[in-house]
Write a protein that holds these residues in place. Structure first.
Motif, PDB file in Angstrom:
ATOM      1  N   GLY A  53       4.069 -24.529   6.664  1.00  0.00           N
ATOM      2  CA  GLY A  53       3.426 -25.614   7.391  1.00  0.00           C
ATOM      3  C   GLY A  53       3.227 -25.380   8.875  1.00  0.00           C
ATOM      4  N   ALA A  54       3.667 -24.250   9.409  1.00  0.00           N
ATOM      5  CA  ALA A  54       3.554 -23.995  10.847  1.00  0.00           C
ATOM      6  C   ALA A  54       2.106 -23.933  11.320  1.00  0.00           C
ATOM      7  N   CYS A  55       1.200 -23.560  10.434  1.00  0.00           N
ATOM      8  CA  CYS A  55      -0.199 -23.364  10.808  1.00  0.00           C
ATOM      9  C   CYS A  55      -1.068 -24.601  10.575  1.00  0.00           C
ATOM     10  N   THR A  56      -0.457 -25.739  10.262  1.00  0.00           N
ATOM     11  CA  THR A  56      -1.225 -26.927   9.922  1.00  0.00           C
ATOM     12  C   THR A  56      -2.067 -27.413  11.100  1.00  0.00           C
ATOM     13  N   VAL A  57      -3.334 -27.664  10.827  1.00  0.00           N
ATOM     14  CA  VAL A  57      -4.274 -28.246  11.784  1.00  0.00           C
ATOM     15  C   VAL A  57      -5.007 -29.379  11.066  1.00  0.00           C
ATOM     16  N   LEU A  58      -5.761 -30.149  11.815  1.00  0.00           N
ATOM     17  CA  LEU A  58      -6.570 -31.203  11.217  1.00  0.00           C
ATOM     18  C   LEU A  58      -8.013 -30.725  11.108  1.00  0.00           C
ATOM     19  N   VAL A  59      -8.582 -30.854   9.938  1.00  0.00           N
ATOM     20  CA  VAL A  59      -9.995 -30.546   9.715  1.00  0.00           C
ATOM     21  C   VAL A  59     -10.629 -31.836   9.220  1.00  0.00           C
ATOM     22  N   ASP A  60     -11.531 -32.367  10.039  1.00  0.00           N
ATOM     23  CA  ASP A  60     -12.129 -33.676   9.755  1.00  0.00           C
ATOM     24  C   ASP A  60     -11.046 -34.722   9.485  1.00  0.00           C
ATOM     25  N   GLY A  61      -9.964 -34.627  10.272  1.00  0.00           N
ATOM     26  CA  GLY A  61      -8.889 -35.613  10.199  1.00  0.00           C
ATOM     27  C   GLY A  61      -7.864 -35.391   9.109  1.00  0.00           C
ATOM     28  N   ARG A  62      -8.038 -34.355   8.311  1.00  0.00           N
ATOM     29  CA  ARG A  62      -7.113 -34.069   7.212  1.00  0.00           C
ATOM     30  C   ARG A  62      -6.276 -32.842   7.546  1.00  0.00           C
ATOM     31  N   ALA A  63      -4.979 -32.930   7.275  1.00  0.00           N
ATOM     32  CA  ALA A  63      -4.081 -31.811   7.532  1.00  0.00           C
ATOM     33  C   ALA A  63      -4.341 -30.694   6.527  1.00  0.00           C
ATOM     34  N   VAL A  64      -4.575 -29.490   7.041  1.00  0.00           N
ATOM     35  CA  VAL A  64      -4.799 -28.315   6.189  1.00  0.00           C
ATOM     36  C   VAL A  64      -3.980 -27.143   6.723  1.00  0.00           C
ATOM     37  N   ARG A  65      -3.634 -26.248   5.835  1.00  0.00           N
ATOM     38  CA  ARG A  65      -2.943 -25.004   6.207  1.00  0.00           C
ATOM     39  C   ARG A  65      -4.023 -24.020   6.643  1.00  0.00           C
ATOM     40  N   SER A  66      -4.072 -23.749   7.919  1.00  0.00           N
ATOM     41  CA  SER A  66      -5.146 -22.894   8.434  1.00  0.00           C
ATOM     42  C   SER A  66      -4.990 -21.437   8.023  1.00  0.00           C
ATOM     43  N   CYS A  67      -3.817 -21.063   7.519  1.00  0.00           N
ATOM     44  CA  CYS A  67      -3.658 -19.689   7.019  1.00  0.00           C
ATOM     45  C   CYS A  67      -4.302 -19.517   5.649  1.00  0.00           C
ATOM     46  N   LEU A  68      -4.573 -20.629   4.971  1.00  0.00           N
ATOM     47  CA  LEU A  68      -5.184 -20.571   3.639  1.00  0.00           C
ATOM     48  C   LEU A  68      -6.673 -20.885   3.655  1.00  0.00           C
TER      49      LEU A  68
END
Length: 165
Positions: A53-68
């Protein structure tokens, strides 16, 4: 070895309120694009398998794992990293203020992912219980705090965000 240009695509997105456009390899993760191309190193890379979960960002307001997520998948999206959650360069977001007050970060490695995960959650659940907070952060690993300061900080931030003291 140089990248094959045929494997690059133009990506247009908004990151922390700023329009971005770049040619990006179709194999480049959103995390690498944010960190290496845009210099937004607040997004941390831990396991690189979507587990920590360290890489979590918001994409269009939704939390996503940016490594995936691939950078090309952010086409047309609004991306918010930890650098973009404060309302301005002087004022912290209430969640950031509460994290500092309750010592909800120690080494700080998990903090960006915790904050972005909790921001989405608090938008959906403005008056959470401690148990609901524990459940939502169960996918974000922290080796330092024991999670209790994070829960306390989130409860306080939720109250502030609702207009309470």
């Amino acid at each position: 070895m140089s990248e094959d240009r045929s494997l690059a695509r133009r990506v247009n997105c908004v990151v922390n309120g700023t329009a971005q456009a770049a040619e990006v390899s179709v194999r480049r993760t959103l995390a690498d694009y944010l960190r290496q191309d845009l210099g937004l190193t607040g997004t941390h890379l831990g396991c690189e398998h979507g587990v920590c979960g360290a890489c979590t960002v918001l994409v269009d307001g939704r939390a996503v794992r940016s490594c995936l997520m691939l950078a090309v998948q952010a086409e047309g999206c609004a991306v918010t990293t930890v650098e973009g959650i404060a309302p301005d360069v002087v004022t912290l977001h209430p969640l950031q203020t509460a994290f500092a007050k309750h010592h909800a970060l120690q080494c700080g490695f998990c903090t960006p992912g915790m904050l972005t995960t909790l921001l989405e959650f608090l938008e959906e659940v403005p008056a959470p219980t401690a148990e609901e907070i524990r459940i939502v952060i169960s996918g974000n690993l922290c080796r330092c705090t024991g999670y209790e300061p994070i829960v306390a900080a989130t409860l306080e931030a939720a109250a502030v965000m609702r207009g309470g003291a």
